[in-house]
Scaffold this active site. Sequence first.
Site, PDB file in Angstrom:
ATOM      1  CB  ILE A  35       4.352  -0.067  -6.456  1.00 25.10           C
ATOM      2  CG1 ILE A  35       5.243   1.045  -6.956  1.00 25.10           C
ATOM      3  CG2 ILE A  35       2.919   0.381  -6.267  1.00 25.10           C
ATOM      4  CD1 ILE A  35       4.910   1.527  -8.360  1.00 25.10           C
ATOM      5  CG  ASN A  89      -7.572  -7.730  -1.496  1.00 19.20           C
ATOM      6  OD1 ASN A  89      -7.885  -8.254  -0.432  1.00 19.20           O
ATOM      7  ND2 ASN A  89      -6.643  -6.782  -1.576  1.00 19.20           N
ATOM      8  N   GLY A  95     -11.485  -4.816  -2.279  1.00 21.71           N
ATOM      9  CA  GLY A  95     -10.223  -4.101  -2.436  1.00 21.71           C
ATOM     10  C   GLY A  95      -9.420  -4.499  -3.652  1.00 21.71           C
ATOM     11  CB  SER A  97      -7.097  -1.776  -7.264  1.00 17.08           C
ATOM     12  OG  SER A  97      -5.782  -2.216  -6.974  1.00 17.08           O
ATOM     13  CG  HIS A 102      -2.994  -9.230  -7.416  1.00 10.58           C
ATOM     14  ND1 HIS A 102      -4.008  -8.903  -8.288  1.00 10.58           N
ATOM     15  CD2 HIS A 102      -3.159  -8.428  -6.341  1.00 10.58           C
ATOM     16  CE1 HIS A 102      -4.750  -7.949  -7.761  1.00 10.58           C
ATOM     17  NE2 HIS A 102      -4.260  -7.648  -6.573  1.00 10.58           N
TER      18      HIS A 102
HETATM   19  P1  AMP Z   1      -5.284  -5.138  -4.994  1.00 14.12           P
HETATM   20  O1  AMP Z   1      -5.720  -3.823  -4.420  1.00 14.12           O
HETATM   21  O2  AMP Z   1      -5.537  -6.321  -4.113  1.00 14.12           O
HETATM   22  O3  AMP Z   1      -5.837  -5.323  -6.402  1.00 14.12           O
HETATM   23  O4  AMP Z   1      -3.707  -5.081  -5.116  1.00 14.12           O
HETATM   24  C1  AMP Z   1      -3.063  -4.418  -6.136  1.00 14.12           C
HETATM   25  C2  AMP Z   1      -1.699  -4.096  -5.627  1.00 14.12           C
HETATM   26  O5  AMP Z   1      -0.876  -3.781  -6.734  1.00 14.12           O
HETATM   27  C3  AMP Z   1      -1.636  -2.915  -4.678  1.00 14.12           C
HETATM   28  O6  AMP Z   1      -1.131  -3.352  -3.409  1.00 14.12           O
HETATM   29  C4  AMP Z   1      -0.705  -1.930  -5.367  1.00 14.12           C
HETATM   30  O7  AMP Z   1       0.147  -1.267  -4.467  1.00 14.12           O
HETATM   31  C5  AMP Z   1       0.063  -2.848  -6.309  1.00 14.12           C
HETATM   32  N1  AMP Z   1       0.593  -2.200  -7.498  1.00 14.12           N
HETATM   33  C6  AMP Z   1      -0.044  -1.343  -8.325  1.00 14.12           C
HETATM   34  N2  AMP Z   1       0.755  -0.988  -9.342  1.00 14.12           N
HETATM   35  C7  AMP Z   1       1.933  -1.651  -9.158  1.00 14.12           C
HETATM   36  C8  AMP Z   1       3.169  -1.711  -9.865  1.00 14.12           C
HETATM   37  N3  AMP Z   1       3.369  -1.002 -11.001  1.00 14.12           N
HETATM   38  N4  AMP Z   1       4.160  -2.488  -9.374  1.00 14.12           N
HETATM   39  C9  AMP Z   1       3.981  -3.197  -8.234  1.00 14.12           C
HETATM   40  N5  AMP Z   1       2.826  -3.189  -7.524  1.00 14.12           N
HETATM   41  C10 AMP Z   1       1.818  -2.426  -7.965  1.00 14.12           C
END
Ligand code: AMP
Length: 116
Positions: A35, A89, A95, A97, A102
């Site tokens: 996103i 991550n 990082g 989150s 993923h």
């Molecule tokens: P991380 O910080 O490695 O856990 O990556 C989580 C990723 O999920 C981040 O790059 C966010 O931009 C992405 N993200 C969060 N919510 C959504 C969503 N609803 N759809 C697609 N990507 C998302």
Amino acid sequence: MSTDRTDCLFCRIVAGDVPATVVATTDRAVAFRDIDPRAPLHVLVVPREHHPDVVALAAADPALLADVVALGRQVAEAEAGGQFRLVFNTGPEAGQSVEHVHGHVLGGTRLGWSPG
Ligand code: AMP
């Protein structure tokens, strides 16, 4: 591991309960656009099953991790000439989150390197 945790954002995306731009699927994994893209190609590849991070997935089901990597390669072949960075991550300090493993599939440009 359960496959549909209502408290997990990526389980909800896999289930179709939260909208996402899905670009490719297999019977065991899903690829959807991040996103908040950080590169021309920025897709997340996730297993349908819930595993908290890549270490847990590798221990529990290495073949499923291989499927996730193969799906990332498939997306990069289709959208970025097959060259890509794949980032998992692992842990908040690194990082992470969202606590559903993923891989970030990044590409479509010459990528610099910055650990920050
Ligand atoms: P991380 O910080 O490695 O856990 O990556 C989580 C990723 O999920 C981040 O790059 C966010 O931009 C992405 N993200 C969060 N919510 C959504 C969503 N609803 N759809 C697609 N990507 C998302």
